[in-house]
Design an enzyme around this catalytic site. Structure first.
Site, PDB file in Angstrom:
ATOM      1  N   TYR A   1       0.828  -1.203   0.000  1.00  0.00           N
ATOM      2  CA  TYR A   1       0.000   0.000   0.000  1.00  0.00           C
ATOM      3  C   TYR A   1       0.864   1.255   0.000  1.00  0.00           C
ATOM      4  CZ  TYR A   1      -3.682   3.266   1.454  1.00  0.00           C
ATOM      5  OH  TYR A   1      -4.553   4.322   1.528  1.00  0.00           O
TER       6      TYR A   1
ATOM      7  N   LYS B   1       1.144   4.095  -3.053  1.00  0.00           N
ATOM      8  CA  LYS B   1       0.762   5.494  -2.853  1.00  0.00           C
ATOM      9  C   LYS B   1       1.947   6.435  -3.069  1.00  0.00           C
ATOM     10  CE  LYS B   1      -3.599   4.869  -1.888  1.00  0.00           C
ATOM     11  NZ  LYS B   1      -4.679   5.351  -2.768  1.00  0.00           N
TER      12      LYS B   1
END
Length: 245
Positions: A150, A154
């Site tokens: 994650y 990002k």
């Protein structure tokens, strides 16, 4: 924003639904996208007085992303605003990383917004104006344990946004990215709902609270508007002061 045309991904709930509502309240026509068509229709039915359209798409499928770009551009004969909000997370330690979780995270959190930014951004550039707002995360600015894929997705989305700003800015298209801390959506509650897990993170936020969808939506609507006409390539932390500590 009367007459502006927007696409919001992940619009069936949470941040995406709040962004769609904020844009519609400002007068924009909104294309809502997500996997659950009925949930999208339910959100669209609540939006005030502007044109809406629903385009269901699974952003883990590259072909579906390309189709979404083409369809969204055709619904209202162009787009002025793109909000890449859809995202997934599979919390796991580095040692527990699975290929499936890595690939799914990168497909939805990075490949999909990158493709939509490229395809729709090019169409905006051809018309000489537009605004792209990507929803990244504070986890793209600061390392977060148990969020290996994650955080990587990002962080990459933040840099992809800067390249969009650099290449498309001279043709009238702005690209910016917001980086929220924990937001109490359904997904946020699943990961951070337990008090023992939330407490250490809350202790590092000077404002003493997590975000809510409206916090993100307000920032996204502002960045999409002419009030932010000189802002391009910016990363905006929505973190209650976490990054100042």
């Amino acid at each position: 924003m009367a007459g502006r045309r927007a696409l919001v991904t992940g619009a069936s709930r949470g941040i995406g639904a709040a962004v769609a509502a904020g844009l519609a309240a400002a007068g924009a026509d909104v294309v809502l996208s997500g996997r659950d068509e009925q949930a999208l229709r339910d959100v669209a039915a609540t939006l005030p007085g502007t044109r809406t359209a629903v385009v269901a798409a699974d952003l883990a499928d590259g072909a579906a992303v390309e189709h979404l770009a083409d369809t969204a551009l055709s619904v209202f004969d162009g787009l002025d605003i793109l909000v890449n909000n859809a995202g997934v997370t599979f919390p796991e330690t580095v040692a527990g990383l699975s290929v499936a979780a890595w690939d799914a995270t990168m497909a939805v959190n990075l490949r999909a917004p990158a493709l939509l930014g490229a395809r729709i951004g090019a169409a905006m550039a051809a018309q000489g104006s537009g605004s792209i707002v990507n929803v990244a995360s504070l986890a793209g600015l600061r390392a977060l344990a148990e969020h290996y894929a994650y955080s990587a997705s990002k962080a990459a989305l933040i840099m992809a946004t800067k390249v969009l700003a650099l290449e498309l800015g001279p043709r009238g298209v702005r690209a910016n990215v917001v980086c929220p801390t924990v937001v109490l959506t359904e997904m946020g509650q699943q990961v951070w709902g337990a008090r023992e897990k939330a407490a250490p993170m809350l202790a590092r936020i000077p404002l003493g609270r997590f975000g809510v969808p409206a916090d993100v939506a307000d920032a996204v609507v502002w960045l999409s508007s002419d009030a932010a006409a000189m802002i391009n390539g910016a990363e905006l932390p929505l973190d209650g002061g976490f990054t100042v500590a």
